[in-house]
Design an enzyme around this catalytic site. Structure first.
Site, PDB file in Angstrom:
ATOM      1  N   LYS A   1       0.880  -1.182   0.000  1.00  0.00           N
ATOM      2  CA  LYS A   1       0.000   0.000   0.000  1.00  0.00           C
ATOM      3  C   LYS A   1       0.906   1.218   0.000  1.00  0.00           C
ATOM      4  O   LYS A   1       1.456   1.609   1.027  1.00  0.00           O
ATOM      5  CB  LYS A   1      -0.866  -0.016   1.254  1.00  0.00           C
ATOM      6  CG  LYS A   1      -2.208   0.663   1.133  1.00  0.00           C
ATOM      7  CD  LYS A   1      -2.181   2.157   0.889  1.00  0.00           C
ATOM      8  CE  LYS A   1      -1.899   3.001   2.089  1.00  0.00           C
ATOM      9  NZ  LYS A   1      -1.719   4.421   1.757  1.00  0.00           N
TER      10      LYS A   1
ATOM     11  N   GLU B   1       8.754   0.927  11.391  1.00  0.00           N
ATOM     12  CA  GLU B   1       9.881   1.810  11.073  1.00  0.00           C
ATOM     13  C   GLU B   1       9.338   3.225  11.144  1.00  0.00           C
ATOM     14  O   GLU B   1       8.654   3.676  10.227  1.00  0.00           O
ATOM     15  CB  GLU B   1      10.394   1.525   9.649  1.00  0.00           C
ATOM     16  CG  GLU B   1      10.930   0.132   9.427  1.00  0.00           C
ATOM     17  CD  GLU B   1      12.251  -0.118  10.129  1.00  0.00           C
ATOM     18  OE1 GLU B   1      12.906   0.854  10.555  1.00  0.00           O
ATOM     19  OE2 GLU B   1      12.628  -1.294  10.269  1.00  0.00           O
TER      20      GLU B   1
ATOM     21  N   CYS C   1      13.775  10.304   7.358  1.00  0.00           N
ATOM     22  CA  CYS C   1      13.630   9.863   8.753  1.00  0.00           C
ATOM     23  C   CYS C   1      14.976   9.871   9.458  1.00  0.00           C
ATOM     24  O   CYS C   1      15.059  10.154  10.649  1.00  0.00           O
ATOM     25  CB  CYS C   1      13.014   8.471   8.780  1.00  0.00           C
ATOM     26  SG  CYS C   1      13.803   7.335   7.649  1.00  0.00           S
TER      27      CYS C   1
ATOM     28  N   GLU D   1       9.503  15.543  15.834  1.00  0.00           N
ATOM     29  CA  GLU D   1      10.058  15.294  14.505  1.00  0.00           C
ATOM     30  C   GLU D   1       9.783  16.517  13.626  1.00  0.00           C
ATOM     31  O   GLU D   1       8.717  17.136  13.745  1.00  0.00           O
ATOM     32  CB  GLU D   1       9.414  14.049  13.885  1.00  0.00           C
ATOM     33  CG  GLU D   1      10.210  13.583  12.693  1.00  0.00           C
ATOM     34  CD  GLU D   1       9.689  12.315  12.038  1.00  0.00           C
ATOM     35  OE1 GLU D   1       8.564  11.900  12.332  1.00  0.00           O
ATOM     36  OE2 GLU D   1      10.441  11.773  11.219  1.00  0.00           O
TER      37      GLU D   1
END
Ligand code: NDP
Length: 525
Positions: free
Chosen positions: A161, A234, A268, A368
């Site tokens: 997906k 992850e 990331c 983040e």
């Protein structure tokens, strides 16, 4: 029912690129059933046969590499060199690597037994079945394709997906497998948003590998718990870079710049927090700002030479603004960037930004960021740098910069991160031989590496009597079976003593007591 579509636009220009039909959540179970059927046949093939299919895929990718780079670049707004270097080349290498390596890693392994020496044990591995991959938009090719390579060589079928931000890369991936003549159903691409992803998790797949943000990760894990589906998560990162006073300054400046600004900071494992020895902070910051201002932003089309591409999501820019405003309000100083940059109508860009005087409680340091912003903090000692680097909920990657490799290793071994790179940063997702994954709220489980490959198989332990005898070597049946008796209790008591005794003399005595208890029990039997 009206068929839903996902439209794709180039974030660097706003240009309409194309669209795909959504796979409605109700259809997902049906697709999983087809995938399971395909998995049975695919899983029975030998490593050599599956490896040959991967080789075919590799050749298709190599042949179509420029077209793939173009699609990735237009859908994410990243420079084509980033698409080729960070996405396509690593996948081509991964296909080459796993084709040979997987059979070695997944061959049956003997487990030496130290106690019941008349028994033997070995491990075999077999495919999980159907693996669901939910992928993000920032590396829409490398992330899913790296995981798919491992899942496929291990004998699983795949349901991918892709993010609704990058459906055309997903469509391209499907076309590559088709051209490489993969059997029907072994690889399926499901188009849709979060609801399609959620349907996939609940559709009875054997594993979910999710790459994305922490809050979605939490939801994914909660949904997977309903069906006890194993997950690998992850998630995000907030990678620290520790620069010691003996670091090569020029190298550190260039490293920080690339680690922080490549993929427009939407990485990331990109450098986000810099902890630099106060002694060398001034020249470092001066050079970093100068170089950041010289980076070339723009539409990564053929006729442009661009270092930094576009920002994929509008809401990310709002996040940068609010994090920067919070930092400024608490005394931080923006030395360059800090604002949207747009020379093109409808394009989304953010100027490379360097912020100094940051503190640990600022949102810019804690949350983040996922953008081209470097937060620099001056420290007085290595201890302070390590403490600050570890003072984060996230722990994906980190880097240490020093000319003294032993010192750098000592620092690296104290950092709470899945990967620590010395005198480099950010790049190890491309090293398929090494494990990729985070600690703390950056997730768990590993992809890539031998350890990662073993997460795509079930482990089966097989145990038998040495020499293949049907009965127990000692007297036909195992001594812990029925009937129970006081003598049997005494035997196990003696055994416990022997196992917990050290030194030749004491151990010898405990052994004799055990043999005596064993003999008595045998007589009673
Ligand atoms: P998101 O978490 O928003 O989305 C990731 C994927 O999950 C997308 O395909 C998304 O679909 C899908 N999704 C959204 N909601 C659900 C749901 N309820 N159930 C199942 N699937 C769902 O992340 P982004 O795509 O924005 O990616 C950026 C994030 O990914 C950053 O936090 C980054 O740090 C992290 N990341 C981590 C990496 C690692 O290796 N550790 C590597 C790369 C990125 P859709 O987009 O269609 O909504």
């Amino acid at each position: 029912m009206i068929e839903r579509t996902i439209k794709s636009h180039n974030p660097a220009t706003g240009e309409y690129l194309g669209e795909v039909h959504v796979d409605e959540p109700e259809r997902v179970k049906e697709i999983v059933a087809l995938s399971r059927k395909a998995a049975r046949e695919w899983g029975r093939r030998t490593f050599l046969e599956r490896g040959d299919s991967l080789l075919g895929l590799q050749q298709v990718i190599v042949r179509r590499a420029d077209e793939i780079a173009e699609v990735i670049s237009s859908e994410t707004g990243k420079p084509r060199i980033e698409a080729m270097a960070a996405e396509i080349a690593p996948v081509v290498y991964a296909l080459r690597y796993w084709r040979k390596r997987a059979a070695k890693v997944l061959k049956p392994k003997t487990i030496p037994l130290r106690f019941l020496v008349y028994k033997k044990s070995y491990l075999t591995f077999y495919p999980l079945g159907v693996v669901g991959l939910i992928a993000p938009w920032n590396y829409p090719f490398a992330i899913p394709m790296g995981d798919m390579t491992m899942a496929l060589i291990a004998g699983n079928s795949i349901l991918l997906k892709p993010s609704e931000q990058t459906p055309l890369v997903g469509k391209l991936i499907a076309s590559l497998f088709k051209e490489a003549d993969f059997p029907e159903g072994v690889v399926s691409v499901l188009f849709g948003g979060g609801d399609t992803g959620a349907a996939l998790i609940g559709a009875g797949v054997d594993k979910i590998v999710f790459t994305g943000g922490g809050s979605t990760g939490r939801r994914v894990m909660a949904m997977a718990a309903e069906t006890l589906t194993p997950v690998t998560l992850e998630l995000g990162g907030k990678d620290p870079m520790i620069i010691c006073e003996d670091a090569d300054l020029e190298l550190a400046v260039e490293g920080a710049l690339w680690g922080g600004m490549s993929n427009a900071g939407q990485t990331c494992a990109g450098v986000k927090r810099i902890y630099i020895a106060r002694k060398i902070a001034e020249p470092f910051i001066e050079a970093l700002v100068k170089r950041a201002e010289r980076l070339r932003l723009g539409v990564p089309a053929d006729d442009h030479v661009v270092d930094v591409g576009a920002i994929v999501l509008e809401r990310q820019i709002d996040l940068y603004r609010s994090q920067l405003a919070d930092a400024e309000a608490q005394g931080a100083k923006i030395l360059c960037g800090g604002r949207e940059w747009s020379a093109y109508h409808k394009g989304r860009f953010f100027a490379p930004t360097v912020v100094v005087h940051v503190q640990g409680n600022m949102r810019l340091v804690r949350e983040e960021t996922f953008g081209p912003i470097l937060a620099v903090d001056e420290v007085d000692s290595v201890e302070e740098a390590i403490d600050k680097a570890n003072d984060s909920e996230l722990g994906l990657c980190a880097s240490v910069w020093s000319r003294d490799i032993n010192r750098a290793k000592r620092i690296a071994e104290r950092l709470e991160a899945g990967t620590v790179v010395i005198n480099d940063c950010t790049f190890t997702h491309a090293l398929v031989e090494t494990p990729w994954g985070g600690v703390k709220k950056s997730g768990f489980g590993r992809v890539h590496s031998d350890e990662g490959l073993k997460e795509f198989v079930n482990w089966r332990h097989i145990n038998y009597n040495r020499g293949g005898r049907a009965g127990n070597t000692l007297w036909g049946r195992a001594f812990w079976w029925f009937p129970y008796s006081p003598a049997k209790y005494r035997l196990f008591r003696a055994l416990t003593d022997w196992l917990g005794t050290y030194g030749w003399w004491s151990r010898g005595r405990a052994f004799l007591a055990m043999v005596k208890a064993f003999w008595k029990m045998k007589r009673i039997h």
